[in-house]
Design an enzyme around this catalytic site. Sequence first.
Site, PDB file in Angstrom:
ATOM      1  N   LYS A 194       0.815  -1.238   0.000  1.00 43.61           N
ATOM      2  CA  LYS A 194       0.000   0.000   0.000  1.00 43.61           C
ATOM      3  C   LYS A 194       0.832   1.265   0.000  1.00 43.61           C
ATOM      4  O   LYS A 194       0.687   2.142   0.864  1.00 43.61           O
ATOM      5  CB  LYS A 194      -0.995  -0.013   1.154  1.00 43.61           C
ATOM      6  CG  LYS A 194      -1.976  -1.179   1.037  1.00 43.61           C
ATOM      7  CD  LYS A 194      -3.187  -1.018   1.905  1.00 43.61           C
ATOM      8  CE  LYS A 194      -4.022  -2.268   1.900  1.00 43.61           C
ATOM      9  NZ  LYS A 194      -3.367  -3.439   2.561  1.00 43.61           N
TER      10      LYS A 194
HETATM   11  O1  LIG Z   1      -9.131  -3.258   2.167  1.00 45.29           O
HETATM   12  C1  LIG Z   1      -8.228  -4.023   2.565  1.00 45.29           C
HETATM   13  C2  LIG Z   1      -7.001  -4.132   1.944  1.00 45.29           C
HETATM   14  C3  LIG Z   1      -6.084  -5.048   2.397  1.00 45.29           C
HETATM   15  N1  LIG Z   1      -6.336  -5.841   3.463  1.00 45.29           N
HETATM   16  C4  LIG Z   1      -5.285  -6.786   3.919  1.00 45.29           C
HETATM   17  O2  LIG Z   1      -5.765  -8.124   3.953  1.00 45.29           O
HETATM   18  C5  LIG Z   1      -5.151  -8.808   5.071  1.00 45.29           C
HETATM   19  C6  LIG Z   1      -6.225  -9.253   6.062  1.00 45.29           C
HETATM   20  O3  LIG Z   1      -6.942 -10.301   5.514  1.00 45.29           O
HETATM   21  P1  LIG Z   1      -7.861 -11.287   6.444  1.00 45.29           P
HETATM   22  O4  LIG Z   1      -8.454 -12.262   5.461  1.00 45.29           O
HETATM   23  O5  LIG Z   1      -8.869 -10.437   7.104  1.00 45.29           O
HETATM   24  O6  LIG Z   1      -6.952 -11.951   7.413  1.00 45.29           O
HETATM   25  C7  LIG Z   1      -4.201  -7.823   5.729  1.00 45.29           C
HETATM   26  O7  LIG Z   1      -2.913  -8.026   5.200  1.00 45.29           O
HETATM   27  C8  LIG Z   1      -4.742  -6.480   5.308  1.00 45.29           C
HETATM   28  O8  LIG Z   1      -3.750  -5.475   5.282  1.00 45.29           O
HETATM   29  C9  LIG Z   1      -7.549  -5.740   4.076  1.00 45.29           C
HETATM   30  O9  LIG Z   1      -7.844  -6.445   5.070  1.00 45.29           O
HETATM   31  N2  LIG Z   1      -8.480  -4.833   3.599  1.00 45.29           N
END
Ligand SMILES: O=c1ccn([C@@H]2O[C@H](COP(=O)(O)O)[C@@H](O)[C@H]2O)c(=O)[nH]1
Length: 288
Positions: free
Chosen positions: A99
């Site tokens: 990001k």
């Molecule tokens: O909008 C967003 C963008 C990125 N993430 C990322 O996904 C994972 C969490 O995933 P889970 O399946 O909830 O464990 C984490 O790396 C976030 O930075 C997000 O959740 N939402």
Amino acid sequence: MTTPLPFAHRFSQLAEQRSPFCLGIDPSKDLLARWGLPDNAQGLRDFCERVADAAGDRVAVVKPQSAFFERHGPAGLQVLQDVMRRFKAAGTLTLLDVKRGDIGSTMDAYAESLFGEGSAYAADAATFTAYLGLGALLKTLERARASGAAAFVVVRSSNPEGTSLQTARGEDGRTVAEALADGLRAFNEKPGKDAAPVAGAVMGATLPDSDHGVIERLGGALLLTPGIGAQGAGFDDLKRLFAGREAQVIPTATRSVLEAGPDAASLRQALDRHLAPARAFRATARPS
Ligand SMILES: O=c1ccn([C@@H]2O[C@H](COP(=O)(O)O)[C@@H](O)[C@H]2O)c(=O)[nH]1
């Protein structure tokens, strides 16, 4: 030097052969402890190797979260580089969830570290934020295109805290998310309507139905959809939000798979519980 096929084409091939599912890799302090691993670079390496053993050539995409590697300093970044190479060697696409978002000149340096042969990560894709303006990301998007990579910009995030900012309206009446969606679509359609889309969007699977308009505005962009599992969304939400755009969707989840470890069989079973519905969702795109 030959440019690889565009990310969108490579994703499409792998989604058909394997599953469109994208496995997130978040070796958090909590998960390392649950897996009985030390909270250091060696623990991180062991964790990633077990994930690669279970998922290596079964998913289309993996999405390591840079933060969980960065917290271990240079040794953690070495593990990140190595894990990305390992998945690449298994033919799996690597999408680095980092990001990045800054002014244009700084973005150029980030883009150099991310995309292209000989770059630090040689990622197939990465995530970006556009708080400093989509214009500041344009050269990054161009670099991604030149490297056969893709750049996923956060348009509507999966977390509830993002909503007020992302739905704020500018002077022209469009929300921030709508304006970003229009900008990404314009970038993708500039080289011709049939060109592979390079600018993707992060669109949470947790979003309400009122976001259908934003999804429409994105045209043919690839859609990375976090929020499945630990954040409360399910594969049914993909049908609710993205019907008619199934081939563009990259369903992703992290904790709901990784929490099943460290036992290899349990990890593979948890992965299967995500691979199959992701495949079934994509299959609904085809006329019967
Ligand atoms: O909008 C967003 C963008 C990125 N993430 C990322 O996904 C994972 C969490 O995933 P889970 O399946 O909830 O464990 C984490 O790396 C976030 O930075 C997000 O959740 N939402």
